[in-house]
Structures are given as C-alpha cells and as structure tokens.
Scaffold this active site. Sequence first.
Site, short mmCIF file in Angstrom:
data_model
loop_
_atom_site.label_atom_id
_atom_site.label_comp_id
_atom_site.label_asym_id
_atom_site.label_seq_id
_atom_site.Cartn_x
_atom_site.Cartn_y
_atom_site.Cartn_z
N LYS A 288 10.20 0.05 9.29
CA LYS A 288 10.70 0.41 10.63
C LYS A 288 11.95 -0.36 11.04
O LYS A 288 12.69 0.07 11.92
CB LYS A 288 9.60 0.13 11.67
N VAL B 13 6.86 6.32 11.96
CA VAL B 13 6.18 6.63 13.22
C VAL B 13 4.95 7.49 12.98
O VAL B 13 5.08 8.64 12.55
CB VAL B 13 7.11 7.38 14.20
N LYS C 137 7.67 1.72 17.12
CA LYS C 137 7.61 3.17 16.90
C LYS C 137 8.23 3.92 18.08
O LYS C 137 8.94 4.90 17.90
CB LYS C 137 6.17 3.59 16.65
N ALA D 269 0.82 -1.21 0.00
CA ALA D 269 0.00 0.00 0.00
C ALA D 269 0.86 1.27 0.00
O ALA D 269 0.57 2.22 -0.72
CB ALA D 269 -0.93 0.00 1.22
N GLU E 181 10.41 9.61 8.63
CA GLU E 181 9.16 10.14 9.19
C GLU E 181 8.02 9.14 9.11
O GLU E 181 7.20 9.02 10.03
CB GLU E 181 8.78 11.43 8.44
#
Lengths: 319, 319
Positions: free
Chosen positions: A110, A137, A209, A14, A134
């Site tokens: 991540k 998180v 995160k 996605a 960016e």
Amino acid sequence: MTDSKRLAVVGAGAVGGSVVELAADYGHSVVAFADSSSAVVDDDGIDTGTALDRKASEGHVGDGDPQDALAADYDVLVEATPTTLGDAHPGFSHLRTALERDRHVVLANKGPVAERYADVRDLERDSQGRVRFEATVGGAIPIVSTVEDLSPSHVTAARGVLNGTANFILSRMAAEGIDYEHVLAEAQDLGVAEADPTFDVEGTDAALKCVILANVLSEGEREFTLEDAEVEGITNVPGSALELAAEDGRTIRLVGEATRDGIRVGPRLVPQNAALAVTGTRNIVQLETDHAGQLNLSGRGAGGPETASAVLGDVGRLE
Amino acid sequence: MTDSKRLAVVGAGAVGGSVVELAADYGHSVVAFADSSSAVVDDDGIDTGTALDRKASEGHVGDGDPQDALAADYDVLVEATPTTLGDAHPGFSHLRTALERDRHVVLANKGPVAERYADVRDLERDSQGRVRFEATVGGAIPIVSTVEDLSPSHVTAARGVLNGTANFILSRMAAEGIDYEHVLAEAQDLGVAEADPTFDVEGTDAALKCVILANVLSEGEREFTLEDAEVEGITNVPGSALELAAEDGRTIRLVGEATRDGIRVGPRLVPQNAALAVTGTRNIVQLETDHAGQLNLSGRGAGGPETASAVLGDVGRLE
C-alpha cells in the site's frame, strides 16, 4: 483470453508466495522471485515449487541477490514487500525502477499509492508501463476496478469495513460479551491478529486503504496521505458499549470513509442487520454513485490466495 | 481517461432514454437515437433534450426512419429494445448489422446473449467490433465485468436474487403478512410490477440472467438458452410459508443459480440475516471462486439511470 505475462515477484510473504504459486493457473510465468535477502531468476520461468519449498525450509528463495530480480527480463513487477510509511521504500524504489524500464507494476504494497500517489502518477506518465493496485484495498474484493469502471467522477464516496482483524475483534466482543484484551489474545492465538496488532487495531491499515480510495476518487486533483486522515482505532471500545448497542438492535464496526474532501476512520454504530455489519474477517465497501445508487461489494479482505487473486486480476487487465 | 465515443442508441424506453440523457456526462456523444417507429440522426451529435422531449410529448423521437439509426456513423451501437425470446429479433439483427460493419455493440437487451450466445460470439469473431452486456444482468451491479476480471475459469458458480419485482413482492409478503395477490396489486400501483407481471413472477427474467451468466462461465464450451433452465416462480408461494419461515429465523427469496452444468431458479429458504435476503427491489449476486472465496455484489438491479450507468461503463471499457 488474457495474454501470458512474465512476472517478477518481489516479496515472499503470504501474498508474494501465493502469486508465485497461482501464476501458472492464470496463464502467466514467473521469471524472477525475491525475498529481502535472496532471489531466483530464470528467463524460461523459475521452478516455483522448488523456490517456495526453499523459502519454507531454508528461509530464502534462492541463491541470487534480490537486485537480480529487479534487473530480470519481466513484463510486470509484482511488488509485495511489506507496506512502509513516509517515503514508502523499498516498495517505491522498486516501482520506480520498473517504470523507468517501461515495465508494468502491480502493487500489493500500500505504501507507494497511500503515501506517494502523486509521485507514482508522475513516474507512470513518463513510462510505457502502467501501475495497478487492486490488491491494496479489500483483498479479493474488486473495489478499485469497479471505481475505475464507473469512472471516479461518478463515485461520490466510498465507505466500508476494511480491516479484518479489527472486525474479528469487534464481532467476537459483541457475540461473546467479553472485553477487548481477551478477544485480542484469542485473535493472536488464531493468527488473525499479529503479535504487534497496532497497525490493525489503531485503524492505520483501514486508513491507508481509505487514503488510496480518496486518491483514486480525486483523480490527481488533490493528493492524500495518511497525515490527511482522521483516525481512531478500537482499543478504547468497551464491551459495555457493544452491549448497549445490541439492546438497541445495533453494533459497532470500525468504519472508514473516503471522499474527495477527506478521510475518516473510527468506531461507528451500525444497525445489526445493515450491510456494514459484516462479521469475522470479511470486508465490505459501499460505493455511493451519482446515477447508479449504492453498490455494496463484500468478500475476503485478506489472505494470501485471496489477495493474490486480486494481483493476478490486475495482471490480466494490463495490455 | 475514457475515449469519447459516438453512440447510436436503439430503443427509447427507460434505459435507452437514460443512456441518451447521461451520455455527455460520461464524455460520449449520441449521433443516432431510434424508437420502434422513428429516429433522429446527426453526425455532429443529436440534440438529446429535444429528442427526449419529443418522445415524452409526441411519442416518437424524430422524423427519420428507425433504419437510419443503424446506418449512421457511430462507434458503438447501444441495443436497448425490449428483450425477446427465441430468435431474439429485432435485437439480434441490430447486433449483426453493427458487427458486420465492424462496430461495437453494448446490449441492454438480454435476448441475443440469453437465446443466441454462440451466434453472437461467432459474429464477434469475424468482426473488429466487440460485444459487451453488463446491463443485462443485475442492472447497476458490475457482475459480468467482475467475472471477466476474475476470469470465468476461476468462478465456479453464480447465485443471486436477480429480479427486483419478485423480491419486492416476497419482501412485502413477509413484512406485512399478506398474500401474493394483494401485494402484486400494490406493486402494480407503485409501478414496481408491470400490468402483465408474468415475466418477473414466473421467474423468466431471473432465469434469462442466469442463462447469460452460465454462458459467460462456460466460455463457449457449452451454450445455454432459456430451455436449459429449471424455473419455478413465486406465484404459488403462500403467505403461510413465509410465516413458517420467519418462525425459524428464515425467509423466502427467488434465487437463481448458474454453473457450467446448468441453471436453476426457484423460491428458496434463506436465513433472514443472510446476504441473499436483500429487501425491496435490490439485487445481489454471490460469486463462488476457486482462490478468492465468495464475493457478494449488491445494488440496484433495475431502473433507467442505474442500467444506463452499466451501459456507459461498458462503453468506457471498449478500446
């Protein structure tokens, strides 16, 4: 005005797909696009519509080898393969390849910054390329860049609701007075929860995160990984606990907290009208600062276009 | 790491004073500091404690002429004199002097970017210096830089509660069921409202902030000034209106809205549990985006150290 950049996008889920779809709208071109089994490369810019259509209809983006994308002539590698733990491969090796070629890397994955932050910063130190993340998180919410602008040394803690799936389930349990299993099934029907929801409901995703935020706050003084996080998920929260909380004007949220001293994630009682009590799949982060008080940032914490918007914001911040 | 900058701070009110006090904590030095009648200049960095003590005890910061500060050898001019309307002097002339010397300007003063945005951008175009103005909208909240990171073309509207004094008054009226005049007197006693509260309660301050946001969103396609804003303040909101709103689960907030088409500020009904219903002196801004949904940013919208933190964040973003 932002300079136009040539992007190589690795990962066709996605987020990767949305980056490819939206890149031109942000003034950038896509010169390479790969999924796990194929790639399409064109120095003049790939035909993004065709590649996305092929992915949707045939399950692969093109006829090339995925490695071709990493070898392409790009300015910025967008790493959007699924997050993996431990050695964080293949994301980490993609990042290494790009930095060794003095190219920039923007992560939606991540793994590299949650599990191997010191290695990432070491590679970055020896490269002309920079690493931004960016999108790792809080989806669309500009958390990392806000900490950067405030300067990490002026932020004492970051606290928030960082997993939309868990938050959707807790919100529904509270609103409808039904139990975890029933809401989970509903969330799976709606596509809000995965068939295997472990990563979200056990708190792992929120913890990753928070690990990333703790690494940013620590500025390399100390490295955090998932092993450093105290994590409790929401699978043991009974509907009765939400009812008791509601009688007292409160509710339960899966709250993560990151400081330079550590990371904790778990279900917490919060007032119903508190900023942390976001509903549905929204995320929120509260930054505690030394001179500027508390800043609250909230928005959509997931979703293809939302997360792609954070990726493309990072691209825009690169020199 | 941020490069260390030499600052000239013009204006010695709460914001200018806090910038001088906190500059070293952000890695910068202050080489000049002026109020309306005096200045202190030292190429090696002024003694900030002495200057602030003199301002507090004697009412002036040093023995020099204010013009000396503008002539000093600084990297960044911090313009923190009071906001003025129309020609925006003296703030605008300070900005022009700095840009003509190819120096950067960071504004806490709203005048130049609310009343003369096109002139500011014209001067900036001919200069090596850049102009930043995060502190002019929403105090500590990173609104302008977030719009910049998203890119203004991807933000369709900005809406928010941008005046802490008006919000404090409305919050207290709703909570205590008392009328405007009584709460205003209380707010003046507490120092939350000025002796002459016109600027805040008539909506002018909130409108100036919305004008600035409309200018940022328009990217020079159209220039807005206060004259373009439809503004209604809170002085005619009766306590009974707040009572009626509360019976319906709502409250009243002074809401400002900025788009590329115009600016409107006035009292609006909002649900009590809505993000816009911040209480006390907090501010909030909602950014509507094309791909990232709605982002909410809230925090302290005023105060010396809070606003200074935005100024110093701007300094950190300069090359």
